[in-house]
Design an enzyme around this catalytic site. Structure first.
Site, PDB file in Angstrom:
ATOM      1  N   GLU A  45       0.866  -1.180   0.000  1.00  0.00           N
ATOM      2  CA  GLU A  45       0.000   0.000   0.000  1.00  0.00           C
ATOM      3  C   GLU A  45       0.904   1.231   0.000  1.00  0.00           C
ATOM      4  O   GLU A  45       1.701   1.422   0.919  1.00  0.00           O
ATOM      5  CB  GLU A  45      -0.909  -0.003   1.222  1.00  0.00           C
ATOM      6  CG  GLU A  45      -1.963   1.080   1.191  1.00  0.00           C
ATOM      7  CD  GLU A  45      -2.886   1.048   2.399  1.00  0.00           C
ATOM      8  OE1 GLU A  45      -3.542   2.078   2.640  1.00  0.00           O
ATOM      9  OE2 GLU A  45      -2.933   0.023   3.115  1.00  0.00           O
ATOM     10  N   ASP A  56      -5.263  10.084   8.938  1.00  0.00           N
ATOM     11  CA  ASP A  56      -3.945   9.701   9.436  1.00  0.00           C
ATOM     12  C   ASP A  56      -3.610  10.337  10.772  1.00  0.00           C
ATOM     13  O   ASP A  56      -3.877  11.511  11.008  1.00  0.00           O
ATOM     14  CB  ASP A  56      -2.865  10.081   8.412  1.00  0.00           C
ATOM     15  CG  ASP A  56      -2.938   9.230   7.172  1.00  0.00           C
ATOM     16  OD1 ASP A  56      -3.253   8.033   7.317  1.00  0.00           O
ATOM     17  OD2 ASP A  56      -2.699   9.742   6.076  1.00  0.00           O
TER      18      ASP A  56
END
Length: 265
Positions: A45, A56
């Site tokens: 990824e 995030d």
């Protein structure tokens, strides 16, 4: 059968590491990808650095900042993939990008570019499932998988998303941003079981996985794990080594050792 379908077909204990394109620099990102495949990664990824990463936590935000110092753009990030392939990377690559840079680039143009650059799938964490029709159609046209992200919400919504998933279903272990967690939410196993009843593709789980005990515990109900923050944190700690050509090999070895210990049964 696509490269991604071949990678997940009938396989258990899939290991999907996440790294940020351009972190700690573009050339070392390529070396990291190759090292992770050597260590046992089934799929890579690759995160596109972004200045406002909603999903995030601080670890991956810091990685984006390191990458953006090298003027890493969406185009430059995609262009790393054929360079990885040229140096021997064989595993599928899933590109993780937020919706704003995707829309600025153009959804159809982005998918075509990704396909030209030998990307295998796309994951857009902040694009609602219901708004992905244009992206879905473009992915279908260019034989890319649009990876579905499923959070522990209502069973009806889980069923809807899981039933239409391609490649694999990415289950979020808990609500909130990415990051290391000491303990996984105990409800994650029931959530994974629910998703598996509706999905025809492998079910993998991510967000907060950083220890071998967690990987082993999740193997009971998941077909694989995504590990991001734990690896990205180590990349940050080894930044000086990885940026020094004379110490690069040692830095890569430490990352390979960490991953091998994380996924060894």
């Amino acid at each position: 059968m696509s490269r991604l379908e071949a990678a997940v077909n009938g396989k258990k204990n899939l290991f999907i590491p996440f790294i940020t394109a351009g972190d700690p620099n573009p050339e070392v990102t390529i070396e990291l990808a190759l090292t992770l495949e050597e260590a046992g990664a089934d799929i890579l990824e690759l995160g596109i650095p972004y200045s406002d990463p909603l999903a995030d936590g601080p670890v991956i935000q810091a990685a984006s900042k390191r990458a953006l110092k090298h003027e890493m753009t969406l185009e430059k990030a995609l262009s790393l993939v054929p360079k990885m392939r040229a140096q021997g990377l064989t595993i599928p690559v899933i590109v993780f990008t937020y919706v704003n840079p995707l829309l600025q680039y153009g959804e159809e143009q982005f998918v075509k570019r990704a396909a030209d650059y030998q990307v295998d799938g796309i994951l857009v964490p902040d694009m609602p499932f219901e708004e992905g029709e244009v992206l879905q159609a473009a992915c279908q046209e260019h034989n890319l998988s649009l990876i579905s992200l499923v959070a522990p919400t209502s069973n009806k919504r889980i069923e809807k998303i899981a039933a239409r998933a391609q490649g694999f279903v990415y289950c979020v272990s808990s609500l909130g941003v990415t990051g290391l967690r000491d303990e996984l939410d105990p409800r994650v196993h029931e959530f994974l079981q629910t998703v598996k009843t509706h999905a025809s593709v492998p079910v993998v789980v991510g967000f907060g996985i950083s220890r071998r005990e967690q990987v082993e515990a999740l193997a009971e109900n998941a077909d694989g794990v995504v590990v991001g923050s734990a690896i990205v944190k180590l990349v940050g700690e080894l930044e000086d080594e990885l940026n020094d050509p004379e110490k690069l090999e040692d830095g890569l070895f430490k990352i390979k050792r960490f991953v091998s210990e994380l996924i060894s049964s």
